[in-house]
Design a protein around this motif. Structure first.
Motif, PDB file in Angstrom:
ATOM      1  N   ASN A  46       0.859  -1.266   0.156  1.00  0.00           N
ATOM      2  CA  ASN A  46       0.017  -0.004   0.039  1.00  0.00           C
ATOM      3  C   ASN A  46       0.742   1.122  -0.124  1.00  0.00           C
ATOM      4  O   ASN A  46       2.136   1.198  -0.086  1.00  0.00           O
ATOM      5  N   CYS A  95      -7.111  11.305  -1.764  1.00  0.00           N
ATOM      6  CA  CYS A  95      -7.366  10.408  -2.815  1.00  0.00           C
ATOM      7  C   CYS A  95      -6.930  10.508  -4.010  1.00  0.00           C
ATOM      8  O   CYS A  95      -7.188  11.756  -4.762  1.00  0.00           O
ATOM      9  N   SER A 113      -3.624   3.124  -6.901  1.00  0.00           N
ATOM     10  CA  SER A 113      -4.622   4.048  -6.195  1.00  0.00           C
ATOM     11  C   SER A 113      -3.813   4.087  -4.690  1.00  0.00           C
ATOM     12  O   SER A 113      -3.483   3.154  -4.300  1.00  0.00           O
ATOM     13  N   ASN A 114      -4.128   5.313  -3.976  1.00  0.00           N
ATOM     14  CA  ASN A 114      -3.923   5.236  -2.447  1.00  0.00           C
ATOM     15  C   ASN A 114      -4.975   4.910  -1.744  1.00  0.00           C
ATOM     16  O   ASN A 114      -5.032   5.029  -0.705  1.00  0.00           O
ATOM     17  N   CYS A 115      -5.989   4.746  -2.548  1.00  0.00           N
ATOM     18  CA  CYS A 115      -7.401   4.461  -1.684  1.00  0.00           C
ATOM     19  C   CYS A 115      -7.953   3.253  -2.215  1.00  0.00           C
ATOM     20  O   CYS A 115      -7.610   2.597  -3.193  1.00  0.00           O
ATOM     21  N   ASN A 167     -13.191   5.296  -3.420  1.00  0.00           N
ATOM     22  CA  ASN A 167     -12.184   6.614  -3.024  1.00  0.00           C
ATOM     23  C   ASN A 167     -12.044   6.405  -1.535  1.00  0.00           C
ATOM     24  O   ASN A 167     -12.367   7.573  -0.752  1.00  0.00           O
ATOM     25  N   VAL A 168     -11.936   5.403  -0.908  1.00  0.00           N
ATOM     26  CA  VAL A 168     -11.792   5.551   0.813  1.00  0.00           C
ATOM     27  C   VAL A 168     -10.235   5.293   1.007  1.00  0.00           C
ATOM     28  O   VAL A 168      -9.363   4.393   0.612  1.00  0.00           O
ATOM     29  N   LEU A 169      -9.851   6.411   1.677  1.00  0.00           N
ATOM     30  CA  LEU A 169      -8.503   6.428   2.106  1.00  0.00           C
ATOM     31  C   LEU A 169      -8.215   5.189   3.191  1.00  0.00           C
ATOM     32  O   LEU A 169      -9.037   4.781   3.620  1.00  0.00           O
ATOM     33  N   ALA A 229      -4.965   0.327   0.156  1.00  0.00           N
ATOM     34  CA  ALA A 229      -4.866   1.011  -1.155  1.00  0.00           C
ATOM     35  C   ALA A 229      -4.882   0.020  -2.317  1.00  0.00           C
ATOM     36  O   ALA A 229      -4.544  -1.293  -2.212  1.00  0.00           O
TER      37      ALA A 229
END
Length: 515
Positions: A104, A229, A261-263, A319-321, A348
């Motif tokens: 992640n 996000c 993605s980071n989310c 788009n959830v952190l 992520a």
């Protein structure tokens, strides 16, 4: 062409123990070999391109159909022109590129590879472009650029073997100032100085020296703000004619869909207790603040992220952190019980799937049976021992004149009375159950219905001549038909007539005596 779906992996706490030279960044299990290759060289948990499911794209074979950028196309050209057959082998004719996300964004890495037909003379430059949008631009091939898109630059100056990596961000009209990733220990890379035989190339084919390169970039360099996000849905590889950033673009491997993605996300599947999909349920994320887990408490904070299930009973919060959350049902479909909160650990580039069951609410029908009974006094009185049927179930009224039916799904029901002998009952009654209730509730909150029984009477009129055979009579009651014991109709020489099944009322009977 070989294409595979990218997979996010959770890193183990310790790095693989290398038995051959590697330049991998600390914390990674991915082998970025000093002499770049594709196979796994070290024991588990080491990984390499041959052991992962990376996203991989092959270029069109060299020739008249091979896509390349047209004259004048440069990196800052938002929509470069595309032509066919314009790349001779000595201009870094590309073959493959690959992308693999490892872990992640707080501890993970983005691993990349490129390959080319042959080692060109002079400077070699490869650029990996990552686009947030997968919508195609007007050239029909490259994606539309969006502010925040990234360009990872892989420079091999003057035939060098140790790449220098840097990164630029699209400002909306041009690529911004580069950040050197190599010097800040945010990236590393290598190329092959020895040939790679086809048997060790994982389907990429044999590679001569200096035709395969790999790189590793910390995901934190791609997503510098952990509270925002961001994600990339398309990526492609291209080559430049020199180390000048304004040099003309040459060959490229067409874009491929990626998910970097980071989310993450939370997918919700909603059903009732029969397994049927349930639409119209709203779910809201709550941030699970310390202490994590257990049950949702006052310290946990609501977010604005929510979704409502569709006809198939599903919805996704995107788009959830990355972090710890409670998934809470905040709007429950009518006539269903609310499901319990569920905990979700979001990482992520991954989607957590949760299934919620909302049992259908059950109601009850309380039947009250009363009757008129002169001996008990005026008014209505409980009537015990009367059978009623609801939804195929039969119950008998008790001493209080009541029978209760529960565990009834919401809906319409018919209440049927089995009328006892010598009473006038009532017709079936329809009752709509739309309140959650149980027969044992106190106070009772379910549906009610009352049936009233009217007792029946009979009148017997008797005539007798005091002189045997001296007189005869006829007996009639207005509006009534006599029912003699033998079942034959009354005649005109009656000595007794019975009129039965009479409801309370006033009746007039006439006896005519014929002397």
């Amino acid at each position: 062409m070989i294409a595979a779906v990218s997979v996010a992996m959770v890193l183990t706490p310790t790095m693989a123990s290398a038995t051959h030279p590697e330049v991998s960044l600390a914390g990674s299990n991915f082998e970025i070999d000093t002499d770049a290759n594709i196979k796994v060289d070290d024991p588990a948990p080491s990984i390499d391109w041959a052991s992962v499911n990376e996203t991989r794209k092959e270029d069109t074979a060299s020739g008249q159909s091979d896509e390349s950028f047209g004259q004048g196309s440069k990196e800052d050209t938002a929509v470069p022109s595309v032509v066919d057959g314009g790349i001779p082998p000595n201009k870094s004719d590309l073959k493959w590129f690959g992308v693999y996300q490892e872990g992640n964004t707080s501890t993970g890495f983005l691993n990349l590879f490129w390959s080319r037909v042959q080692d060109p003379s002079g400077t070699t430059n490869m650029d990996f472009e990552f686009n947030q949008s997968s919508t195609l631009s007007t050239n029909g091939i490259t994606p539309v650029r969006t502010a925040g898109d990234l360009l990872i630059i892989y420079d091999l100056s003057q035939g060098g073997t140790k790449p220098q990596l840097s990164i630029r961000t699209w400002t909306g009209s041009a690529w911004g100032t580069p950040t050197n990733l190599t010097s800040s220990n945010l990236a590393t890379g290598s190329i092959n100085t020895l040939s790679i035989p086809a048997g060790e190339a994982d389907g990429l084919g044999a590679h001569s020296a200096r035709t395969f390169g790999e790189a590793q970039v910390k995901l934190s360099a791609l997503f510098p703000n952990p509270n925002v996000c961001a994600g990339f849905g398309a990526a492609y590889l291209k080559s430049r004619s020199s180390d000048s950033f304004t040099a003309a673009l040459k060959d490229f491997v067409p874009p491929v869909a990626v998910n970097i993605s980071n989310c993450g996300g939370v997918k919700i599947i909603k059903k009732d207790d029969t397994g049927a999909a349930l639409a119209g349920a709203e779910f809201t994320l709550y941030k699970d603040n310390a202490p994590v887990g257990g049950s949702r408490g006052a310290e946990d904070t609501i977010t604005t992220q929510k979704c409502t299930t569709a006809a198939n009973g599903e919805c996704t919060i995107g788009n959830v952190l990355a972090g710890e959350y409670w998934v809470v049902e905040t709007v429950t479909p009518p006539n269903h019980d609310t499901a319990a909160d569920q905990h979700a650990t979001v990482t992520a580039d991954a989607t957590v799937t949760l299934t919620f069951i909302d049992p259908r609410q059950r109601g009850a029908i309380l039947v009250t049976k009363v009757r008129k009974h002169a001996a008990a006094g005026p008014g209505d009185h409980p009537h015990a021992g009367v059978d009623f049927t609801v939804n195929g179930v039969t119950k008998t009224t008790g001493a209080n004149g009541k029978a209760c039916f529960d565990n009834l799904a919401m809906g319409s029901y018919t209440v049927h009375e089995v009328t006892p002998a010598n009473y006038v009952g009532e017709a079936d009654k329809n009752v709509t159950v739309d309140n959650k209730a149980n027969c044992t509730d106190n106070p009772y909150a379910g549906e009610t219905v009352t049936f009233t029984n009217t007792p029946l009477s009979k009148i017997t009129v008797t005539f007798e001549s005091q002189v045997p055979g001296g007189t005869a009579a006829t007996i009639a009651c207005t509006g009534l038909t006599a029912t003699p014991p033998d079942g034959t109709p009354s005649d005109f020489d009656d000595t007794s007539e019975t009129f039965q099944d009479l409801v309370p009322g006033t009746y007039t009977c006439t006896v005519v005596v014929d002397p």
